[in-house]
Design an enzyme around this catalytic site. Sequence first.
Site, PDB file in Angstrom:
ATOM      1  N   ASP A   1       8.975  -0.324   5.178  1.00 40.50           N
ATOM      2  CA  ASP A   1       8.508  -0.440   3.788  1.00 40.50           C
ATOM      3  C   ASP A   1       7.569   0.711   3.438  1.00 40.50           C
ATOM      4  OD1 ASP A   1       6.856  -3.018   1.784  1.00 40.50           O
ATOM      5  OD2 ASP A   1       8.395  -1.523   1.301  1.00 40.50           O
TER       6      ASP A   1
ATOM      7  N   LYS B   1       6.056   3.534   1.472  1.00 43.29           N
ATOM      8  CA  LYS B   1       6.015   3.933   0.053  1.00 43.29           C
ATOM      9  C   LYS B   1       4.592   4.401  -0.227  1.00 43.29           C
ATOM     10  CE  LYS B   1       5.438  -0.991  -0.934  1.00 43.29           C
ATOM     11  NZ  LYS B   1       6.083  -2.181  -1.512  1.00 43.29           N
TER      12      LYS B   1
ATOM     13  N   ASN C   1       1.544   2.432   0.544  1.00 41.75           N
ATOM     14  CA  ASN C   1       1.210   2.159   1.956  1.00 41.75           C
ATOM     15  C   ASN C   1       0.707   3.393   2.680  1.00 41.75           C
ATOM     16  OD1 ASN C   1       1.906  -0.480   1.725  1.00 41.75           O
ATOM     17  ND2 ASN C   1       4.001  -0.220   2.465  1.00 41.75           N
TER      18      ASN C   1
ATOM     19  N   ASP D   1       0.321  -1.329   6.485  1.00 40.77           N
ATOM     20  CA  ASP D   1       1.355  -2.355   6.266  1.00 40.77           C
ATOM     21  C   ASP D   1       2.433  -2.384   7.323  1.00 40.77           C
ATOM     22  OD1 ASP D   1       1.718  -3.231   2.751  1.00 40.77           O
ATOM     23  OD2 ASP D   1       0.215  -3.629   4.276  1.00 40.77           O
TER      24      ASP D   1
ATOM     25  N   THR E   1      10.131  -3.508  -5.548  1.00 36.18           N
ATOM     26  CA  THR E   1      10.896  -2.395  -6.142  1.00 36.18           C
ATOM     27  C   THR E   1      11.691  -1.725  -5.010  1.00 36.18           C
ATOM     28  OG1 THR E   1       8.955  -1.036  -5.746  1.00 36.18           O
ATOM     29  CG2 THR E   1       9.283  -1.818  -8.001  1.00 36.18           C
TER      30      THR E   1
END
Length: 326
Positions: free
Chosen positions: A142, A144, A147, A163, A182
């Site tokens: 994840d 992005k 993070n 994260d 998203t």
Amino acid sequence: DLQSDNQSSLPKGLQEKYLLTRQIGVGVCGEVRLAFERSTCNKFAVKVINKKNFQSEGTATRNAETEIKILQRIDHPCLIKTQDFYQTEDSYFIVLEMMEGGELFNKVKSQQQLKESVAKLYFYQMLCAVHYLHSNGIIHRDLKPENILLSSSEDVCLIKVTDFNQSRILEEAALMRTLCGTPSYLAPEVFTHANTTGYGLAVDAWSLGVLLFVCLSGYAPFHENFGNYSVSEQIIRGEFTMIPKKWEHISNQAKDMVRKLLVVDPKERMSIAEALQHPWLQDQEMLATAQRLMYPNDAACHPAPVAMVTPAHQEAESGYTTHRKR
Ligand SMILES: C/C(=N\O)c1ccc(O)cc1O
């Protein structure tokens, strides 16, 4: 009044050790609060995760304790350290190190696009962090801008990935959440093979490609406003556009790095190890700066002469290949 209701709904252990104050971040899964360790007054960031956002609470709760032990052993200068972990009936509380510069997301938003040299310094640190996670058998899944945290508001600063613990702790729930959030940074195979969690390390290489695209250009490669395909269809087709106005001053080597990461077939996609050997990152000045930021004590006692800098990721693969030899 923070002493009243907010503190009373907190785990006793957390209350005794920390004073929680204002919100400094908010996300899909909950909020981040600034906390002070009572004994030292050191600042920490407490991520409050609302359990009702996750489906399979049973296994997640059981996993949380066991996973946190593993994750507290994770130690890399570009990975957020987990200081403590608490839970109540309806929330998790993860005490994390504080990063004064906040989220990369806000810096890119305010600066439109980062200077190429800054994007390169941040991207190299992200690669080192993810390379370390992968060598410890952890897939982030994840990655992005929200993070990626910055240690200060200066352009030249240490960055840390966060994260990775959360998705690891709440494995199946994280996948559910990821698919609800998203999708812009998710690799194609997360959509096409999502029910088999067998997708591999290459998903993080894709997300780092999207992250680099956003840092260099200031806009996302896959977006609902582009063309007449949905974001997931654009991703599955690997269709992105480098708008000339935004990319005209960016080097061909940087564009080459992005193009080799945003490859739909995970088997053809450049790996993290190959990305670390890409010509764009063989920049001695950047490597020396990254080394100084990541290992400040090393630089202090025996400064490595710039020409002899050993890349901080150390386990350098032999030779750079544009595509893995099949
Ligand atoms: C999650 C986190 N640190 O670990 C954090 C999140 C947001 C922010 O502004 C500052 C922070 O340190």
